[in-house]
Design a protein around this motif. Sequence first.
Motif, PDB file in Angstrom:
ATOM      1  N   GLU A 117       0.644  -0.973   0.215  1.00 16.91           N
ATOM      2  CA  GLU A 117       0.389   0.043  -0.289  1.00 16.91           C
ATOM      3  C   GLU A 117       0.569   1.353  -0.065  1.00 16.91           C
ATOM      4  O   GLU A 117       0.482   2.343  -1.090  1.00 16.91           O
ATOM      5  N   ASN A 118       2.044   1.197   1.015  1.00 20.09           N
ATOM      6  CA  ASN A 118       2.669   2.163   1.319  1.00 20.09           C
ATOM      7  C   ASN A 118       3.335   2.536  -0.399  1.00 20.09           C
ATOM      8  O   ASN A 118       3.334   3.032  -1.168  1.00 20.09           O
ATOM      9  N   ARG A 119       3.753   1.728  -0.828  1.00 18.28           N
ATOM     10  CA  ARG A 119       4.762   1.776  -2.943  1.00 18.28           C
ATOM     11  C   ARG A 119       3.405   2.414  -3.624  1.00 18.28           C
ATOM     12  O   ARG A 119       3.743   2.551  -4.139  1.00 18.28           O
ATOM     13  N   GLN A 120       1.754   2.366  -3.153  1.00 15.56           N
ATOM     14  CA  GLN A 120       1.506   2.444  -3.858  1.00 15.56           C
ATOM     15  C   GLN A 120       0.957   4.019  -3.737  1.00 15.56           C
ATOM     16  O   GLN A 120       0.666   4.507  -4.831  1.00 15.56           O
ATOM     17  N   VAL A 121       1.057   4.461  -2.682  1.00 15.18           N
ATOM     18  CA  VAL A 121       1.172   5.760  -2.426  1.00 15.18           C
ATOM     19  C   VAL A 121       1.405   6.354  -2.716  1.00 15.18           C
ATOM     20  O   VAL A 121       1.491   7.811  -3.796  1.00 15.18           O
ATOM     21  N   ALA A 122       2.709   6.008  -3.014  1.00 18.72           N
ATOM     22  CA  ALA A 122       3.593   6.746  -4.359  1.00 18.72           C
ATOM     23  C   ALA A 122       4.203   6.733  -4.776  1.00 18.72           C
ATOM     24  O   ALA A 122       4.006   7.496  -5.681  1.00 18.72           O
ATOM     25  N   TYR A 123       3.484   5.773  -5.892  1.00 23.13           N
ATOM     26  CA  TYR A 123       2.812   5.361  -7.149  1.00 23.13           C
ATOM     27  C   TYR A 123       2.063   6.549  -7.728  1.00 23.13           C
ATOM     28  O   TYR A 123       2.486   7.339  -8.521  1.00 23.13           O
ATOM     29  N   THR A 155       7.478  14.412  -1.083  1.00 22.02           N
ATOM     30  CA  THR A 155       6.786  15.538  -0.141  1.00 22.02           C
ATOM     31  C   THR A 155       4.607  15.172   0.355  1.00 22.02           C
ATOM     32  O   THR A 155       4.286  15.192   1.196  1.00 22.02           O
ATOM     33  N   LEU A 156       4.466  14.676  -0.664  1.00 18.30           N
ATOM     34  CA  LEU A 156       3.126  14.532  -1.302  1.00 18.30           C
ATOM     35  C   LEU A 156       2.969  12.818  -0.444  1.00 18.30           C
ATOM     36  O   LEU A 156       2.000  12.522   0.637  1.00 18.30           O
ATOM     37  N   VAL A 157       3.999  12.402   0.092  1.00 20.62           N
ATOM     38  CA  VAL A 157       3.848  11.322   0.646  1.00 20.62           C
ATOM     39  C   VAL A 157       4.409  11.277   2.146  1.00 20.62           C
ATOM     40  O   VAL A 157       3.261  11.220   2.989  1.00 20.62           O
ATOM     41  N   GLN A 158       5.092  12.596   2.055  1.00 22.22           N
ATOM     42  CA  GLN A 158       4.841  13.099   3.606  1.00 22.22           C
ATOM     43  C   GLN A 158       4.026  13.797   4.401  1.00 22.22           C
ATOM     44  O   GLN A 158       3.373  13.068   5.404  1.00 22.22           O
ATOM     45  N   SER A 159       3.010  13.941   3.255  1.00 24.62           N
ATOM     46  CA  SER A 159       1.683  14.553   3.664  1.00 24.62           C
ATOM     47  C   SER A 159       1.554  14.940   5.681  1.00 24.62           C
ATOM     48  O   SER A 159       1.301  14.456   6.381  1.00 24.62           O
ATOM     49  N   THR A 160       2.661  16.312   5.573  1.00 27.29           N
ATOM     50  CA  THR A 160       2.501  16.981   6.395  1.00 27.29           C
ATOM     51  C   THR A 160       1.382  18.043   6.521  1.00 27.29           C
ATOM     52  O   THR A 160       1.226  18.580   5.001  1.00 27.29           O
ATOM     53  N   PRO A 161       0.164  18.495   7.213  1.00 24.04           N
ATOM     54  CA  PRO A 161      -0.333  19.826   7.230  1.00 24.04           C
ATOM     55  C   PRO A 161       0.342  21.493   7.279  1.00 24.04           C
ATOM     56  O   PRO A 161       0.338  22.020   5.657  1.00 24.04           O
ATOM     57  N   VAL A 162       1.691  21.060   7.070  1.00 22.40           N
ATOM     58  CA  VAL A 162       2.945  22.737   6.882  1.00 22.40           C
ATOM     59  C   VAL A 162       3.877  22.061   5.931  1.00 22.40           C
ATOM     60  O   VAL A 162       4.529  20.923   5.696  1.00 22.40           O
ATOM     61  N   THR A 163       4.433  22.833   4.278  1.00 19.83           N
ATOM     62  CA  THR A 163       5.204  22.300   3.474  1.00 19.83           C
ATOM     63  C   THR A 163       5.755  23.327   3.662  1.00 19.83           C
ATOM     64  O   THR A 163       5.530  24.594   3.178  1.00 19.83           O
ATOM     65  N   LEU A 164       7.586  23.363   3.400  1.00 21.76           N
ATOM     66  CA  LEU A 164       8.747  24.912   3.756  1.00 21.76           C
ATOM     67  C   LEU A 164       9.222  24.297   2.111  1.00 21.76           C
ATOM     68  O   LEU A 164       9.585  23.239   1.967  1.00 21.76           O
ATOM     69  N   MET A 165       9.698  25.104   1.260  1.00 18.42           N
ATOM     70  CA  MET A 165      10.468  25.567   0.503  1.00 18.42           C
ATOM     71  C   MET A 165      11.565  26.424   0.188  1.00 18.42           C
ATOM     72  O   MET A 165      11.439  27.498   0.205  1.00 18.42           O
ATOM     73  N   ASP A 166      12.544  26.064  -0.429  1.00 17.43           N
ATOM     74  CA  ASP A 166      13.973  27.085  -0.173  1.00 17.43           C
ATOM     75  C   ASP A 166      14.278  27.668  -1.731  1.00 17.43           C
ATOM     76  O   ASP A 166      15.060  26.333  -1.992  1.00 17.43           O
TER      77      ASP A 166
END
Lengths: 259, 335
Positions: A117-123, A155-166
């Motif tokens: 399932e994890n693999r499917q989420v990444a895909y 980052t989508l897989v990590q699925s956090t409420p906050v995303t930072l981008m430098d």
Amino acid sequence: MSEPLLSLQDVSVGYGSKVVVSGVSFQVRAGEFCALLGLNGSGKTTLLKSVCGLLPLLSGSCLAGGVDCTQLTEYRRARHISYIPQRHSKLLGVSVLDAVMMGHYSKLGVLEYPTRENRQVAYEALEKMSMSHLAGEDFSRLSEGQKQMVILARTLVQSTPVTLMDEPDSALDFLNRRKMLGVVRGLIHSEGKAGLVTLHEPGLAIEYCDYLVLIHGGKVIADLRLATASPAEIEECLSQIYGKITALEHKGRYVVLSD
Amino acid sequence: MTDTYQNHQRKYFIFAGLLVIVAFAVSLRVGRFPLSVGEIVAIFSGGEVSDIARGVFLTLRLPRTIMAVLAGAGLGLAGSVFQLVFKNPLASPDIVGAASGANLGAAAAIILFGQSVVMMASFAFVGSMVVVFFVVALAQMTRNNSTVTYILAGIIMKAISEAIIMIMKFFADPESELAAIEFWAMGSLGAITASRLIGILPFFFAGFVGLILAHRHIAILGLEDDESRTLGVPVKRVRVIVLGLASLTVAAAVCLTGLIAFVGLIAPHVARLALKRISFAWCVLSALTGAFILLVADSFARSIATVEIPISILTTFIGVPILLYFMRNRRAGKI
């Protein structure tokens, strides 16, 4: 008005005894894409690194989804905040799918292993980025634009409420830069996340972000929510760090020119 | 693409597995006291076979062959782990001083206790772990926990170990002690017996199985530190544990065999040229490759001359053509 997902209160950060950022306070709401603008050396990256836990705060607090992230371990913090660095690792020989799978790390126990399932989420994350056809390819052989899309999928897989981008656009060409920022904005709006991005180009910030925070000499000198701002207010705000500038409206979007 | 790649991967695993099985079977037969297939089958089935053949097989040949598999697999696996953690294709199992420490311990045992195999193995194991401990302690002391700090600390500890070995060589008796120190550094599986093999097994498996279990954490150490940390990896802790497990594997392998050149460096390269990807599968194929190289090298070591040839000479001469074959075929696009 939506709730704040990222809340910085009187944050000061530095290296050793040298204070680089001081007294910074602002909030980013759910579904809001915030640009942190400033000249080189203004403290943007330092601030971003402290928010994601790479640098300790000298003082102040940083809440992500109401949780004080400065008190969390890396493992716990990674469930609340994700980070896209300016330059990502080379990852020689690592497949694109494996690179995206790394986003699952903080959700698995020490001796737990990714499931089918994890693999499917990444895909599926790769599919969202239109990159699934490259799942088996060597990450290090992709173009810079493709690599950024893969990191975004992670980052989508990590699925956090906050995303930072430098400065995620720094290695991208004209089209890829716009494509990537468009994808990020779409995800933040559709999934109700909070995004904080450092950018050098104020025109891109106005075009893709909802909220501007201007930092100069380690302090926030202005902030502006664009939905309700007039061209004159945008010009006045940006001119505080970029000198005299003009914001021209074109088909509902702004083009920023330096005088 | 992914299915095609998995088939490609499976093909190499089957091939490598078969090679190891064939090399294992050949290794059981060859030596100064050759055993026929019939004799080996009789030993396993309880059939009639001479006591000498049974004794040679059970106390020497079988333990030695198992040790060749374990040491080769351990060095291959540890080599791939070191290359991944240090993001450096030239990283070998000695990068944090595991082999240099073993060499130092063995040399000290030879000077202090003569050529007692048990003392040499014990001192080599302890020496290896002590040097790795100092490397980790030095890296921690600097408060700069980067991989470069570990490499520098490894260089320092290796230099100190080698300097102490040189002092011991300088004062050693040239007829017996000096020769024994030099011979140990060239490696040999000649001293392996069943009881000695059983003695190192708990340490070896603690390291080897630990690395297998930690594969998800090892893979992510291939990222830059800041990137790993933001994905949730407690980099400092994971790195120390992984380096400790890899060093334990190497120490358990080389304490009985002496230094084995090249396997830990070359096996990961062969596996990578075959699979073209860095993953857990790569580490496993590297272990199989290491086992194969050492089985072949050890079979030659005890069969091509009247005296036993040091293993490091053979691992180099067997490993280089395999690497050249893969390099050449990769350039030609055949693999």
